[in-house]
Write a protein that holds these residues in place. Structure first.
Motif, PDB file in Angstrom:
ATOM      1  N   ALA A   1       0.869  -1.184   0.000  1.00 16.07           N
ATOM      2  CA  ALA A   1       0.000   0.000   0.000  1.00 16.07           C
ATOM      3  C   ALA A   1       0.904   1.232   0.000  1.00 16.07           C
ATOM      4  CB  ALA A   1      -0.916   0.002   1.228  1.00 16.07           C
ATOM      5  N   PRO A   2       0.375   2.384  -0.403  1.00 14.06           N
ATOM      6  CA  PRO A   2       1.174   3.615  -0.432  1.00 14.06           C
ATOM      7  C   PRO A   2       1.639   4.034   0.968  1.00 14.06           C
ATOM      8  CG  PRO A   2      -0.900   3.898  -1.633  1.00 14.06           C
ATOM      9  CD  PRO A   2      -0.982   2.591  -0.921  1.00 14.06           C
ATOM     10  N   ILE A   3       2.778   4.680   1.008  1.00 14.01           N
ATOM     11  CA  ILE A   3       3.396   5.084   2.273  1.00 14.01           C
ATOM     12  C   ILE A   3       2.476   5.981   3.107  1.00 14.01           C
ATOM     13  CG2 ILE A   3       4.640   7.033   1.237  1.00 14.01           C
ATOM     14  CD1 ILE A   3       6.986   6.382   3.157  1.00 14.01           C
ATOM     15  N   GLN A   4       1.813   6.955   2.485  1.00 10.76           N
ATOM     16  CA  GLN A   4       0.965   7.870   3.248  1.00 10.76           C
ATOM     17  C   GLN A   4      -0.179   7.120   3.925  1.00 10.76           C
ATOM     18  OE1 GLN A   4       1.587  11.416   3.544  1.00 10.76           O
ATOM     19  NE2 GLN A   4       0.227  11.047   5.283  1.00 10.76           N
ATOM     20  N   ARG A   5      -0.782   6.175   3.233  1.00  5.27           N
ATOM     21  CA  ARG A   5      -1.871   5.382   3.815  1.00  5.27           C
ATOM     22  C   ARG A   5      -1.368   4.607   5.031  1.00  5.27           C
ATOM     23  NH1 ARG A   5      -4.396   1.104  -0.065  1.00  5.27           N
ATOM     24  NH2 ARG A   5      -4.763   3.018  -1.229  1.00  5.27           N
ATOM     25  N   CYS A   6      -0.212   3.976   4.901  1.00  3.04           N
ATOM     26  CA  CYS A   6       0.348   3.202   6.013  1.00  3.04           C
ATOM     27  C   CYS A   6       0.684   4.103   7.197  1.00  3.04           C
ATOM     28  CB  CYS A   6       1.589   2.439   5.543  1.00  3.04           C
ATOM     29  SG  CYS A   6       1.263   1.251   4.230  1.00  3.04           S
ATOM     30  N   PHE A   7       1.291   5.241   6.910  1.00  2.00           N
ATOM     31  CA  PHE A   7       1.654   6.220   7.937  1.00  2.00           C
ATOM     32  C   PHE A   7       0.418   6.675   8.714  1.00  2.00           C
ATOM     33  CE2 PHE A   7       2.406  10.651   9.226  1.00  2.00           C
ATOM     34  CZ  PHE A   7       3.595  10.530   9.931  1.00  2.00           C
ATOM     35  N   ASP A   8      -0.640   7.009   7.988  1.00  2.42           N
ATOM     36  CA  ASP A   8      -1.848   7.501   8.645  1.00  2.42           C
ATOM     37  C   ASP A   8      -2.587   6.399   9.410  1.00  2.42           C
ATOM     38  OD1 ASP A   8      -1.408  10.116   7.850  1.00  2.42           O
ATOM     39  OD2 ASP A   8      -2.566   9.889   6.000  1.00  2.42           O
ATOM     40  N   LEU A   9      -2.645   5.193   8.858  1.00  2.00           N
ATOM     41  CA  LEU A   9      -3.295   4.096   9.586  1.00  2.00           C
ATOM     42  C   LEU A   9      -2.558   3.794  10.887  1.00  2.00           C
ATOM     43  CD1 LEU A   9      -4.236   1.684   6.670  1.00  2.00           C
ATOM     44  CD2 LEU A   9      -5.833   2.965   8.135  1.00  2.00           C
ATOM     45  N   ALA A  10      -1.245   3.926  10.880  1.00  2.14           N
ATOM     46  CA  ALA A  10      -0.459   3.668  12.090  1.00  2.14           C
ATOM     47  C   ALA A  10      -0.715   4.724  13.165  1.00  2.14           C
ATOM     48  CB  ALA A  10       1.029   3.609  11.753  1.00  2.14           C
ATOM     49  N   ARG A  11      -1.202   5.917  12.783  1.00  2.00           N
ATOM     50  CA  ARG A  11      -1.514   6.987  13.741  1.00  2.00           C
ATOM     51  C   ARG A  11      -2.980   6.999  14.146  1.00  2.00           C
ATOM     52  NH1 ARG A  11      -1.054  12.241  12.146  1.00  2.00           N
ATOM     53  NH2 ARG A  11      -1.610  11.744  10.011  1.00  2.00           N
ATOM     54  N   SER A  12      -3.786   6.118  13.573  1.00  2.00           N
ATOM     55  CA  SER A  12      -5.229   6.115  13.805  1.00  2.00           C
ATOM     56  C   SER A  12      -5.593   5.505  15.153  1.00  2.00           C
ATOM     57  CB  SER A  12      -5.917   5.315  12.692  1.00  2.00           C
ATOM     58  OG  SER A  12      -7.253   5.035  13.035  1.00  2.00           O
ATOM     59  N   VAL A  13      -6.337   6.254  15.950  1.00  2.00           N
ATOM     60  CA  VAL A  13      -6.817   5.744  17.234  1.00  2.00           C
ATOM     61  C   VAL A  13      -7.711   4.524  17.015  1.00  2.00           C
ATOM     62  CG1 VAL A  13      -8.244   6.281  19.260  1.00  2.00           C
ATOM     63  CG2 VAL A  13      -6.604   7.981  18.394  1.00  2.00           C
TER      64      VAL A  13
ATOM     65  N   ARG B   1     -10.535   3.009   3.841  1.00  2.00           N
ATOM     66  CA  ARG B   1     -11.406   4.174   3.643  1.00  2.00           C
ATOM     67  C   ARG B   1     -12.312   4.439   4.853  1.00  2.00           C
ATOM     68  NH1 ARG B   1     -10.980   1.924  -1.567  1.00  2.00           N
ATOM     69  NH2 ARG B   1     -10.403   3.464  -3.128  1.00  2.00           N
ATOM     70  N   HIS B   2     -12.543   3.413   5.664  1.00  2.00           N
ATOM     71  CA  HIS B   2     -13.384   3.573   6.861  1.00  2.00           C
ATOM     72  C   HIS B   2     -12.639   4.261   8.006  1.00  2.00           C
ATOM     73  CE1 HIS B   2     -16.436   1.035   5.059  1.00  2.00           C
ATOM     74  NE2 HIS B   2     -15.517   0.114   4.841  1.00  2.00           N
ATOM     75  N   TYR B   3     -11.306   4.310   7.925  1.00  2.00           N
ATOM     76  CA  TYR B   3     -10.500   4.795   9.043  1.00  2.00           C
ATOM     77  C   TYR B   3      -9.756   6.092   8.777  1.00  2.00           C
ATOM     78  CZ  TYR B   3     -11.513   0.116  10.530  1.00  2.00           C
ATOM     79  OH  TYR B   3     -12.170  -1.025  10.870  1.00  2.00           O
TER      80      TYR B   3
END
Length: 171
Positions: free
Chosen positions: A12-24, A156-158
């Motif tokens: 998956a793209p880096i930005q998606r992975c980065f943001d999912l890792a910061r998601s509460v 997309r849900h997160y």
């Protein structure tokens, strides 16, 4: 003190992975077995943790409920963020989350944890006997959840829309 390092490759793209890792919300899904929740006493209880923001987590580990407040103390999108324990059961805990795009287009997510057990005399024994394995299992479970969500359409849900992300995080 124990140091853990875990690397996960995600298609998956880096930005998606980065943001999912910061998601509460993603963090909570990854720790559902412990009944973990984000308490209102922290600064945020949902969304993406940003620089200087704190989250207070409540979870049951080893049969005991614990609160742990963490703060995002470094944020360099989309390659790095650091989470530092501000208050909690450990003497100290810091987690660096590093991301890079591989030549294949996949994202490498590397987590580096430094954790010190709470008891000055028994702490090193606890670290050697069970804390290392327990924490590594939690990190691997978290990473498996991030990978599964990032590689499917579930992400997309997160994550907020790209327009909302541009407003929240300096790029």
């Amino acid at each position: 003190m124990i140091k853990l390092e875990e690397t996960t490759v995600i298609d998956a793209p880096i930005q998606r992975c980065f943001d999912l890792a910061r998601s509460v919300e993603v963090h909570l899904i990854a720790n559902v077995h412990s009944g973990e929740q984000a308490l209102a006493v922290g600064e945020i209880t949902s969304g993406l943790a940003g620089l200087g923001q704190q989250v207070t987590w409540r979870a049951k580990h080893f049969g005991i409920w614990h609160n742990l407040t963490s703060e995002t103390t470094a944020l360099e999108p989309p390659s790095h963020f650091r989470v530092t324990m501000i208050q909690g059961i450990f003497r100290s805990m810091q987690a660096d989350h590093l991301f890079r795009t591989l030549p294949s287009g996949e994202t490498e997510m590397k987590d580096i944890f430094a954790i010190a057990a709470p008891l000055p005399f028994l702490g090193p024994l606890a670290e050697a006997l069970f804390l290392r394995g327990y924490m590594l299992a939690l990190v691997r479970e978290r990473n498996a959840v991030i990978k599964q969500i990032a590689e499917s359409s579930d992400w997309r849900h997160y994550l907020p829309s790209p327009e909302e992300l541009r407003e929240d995080v300096p790029r």
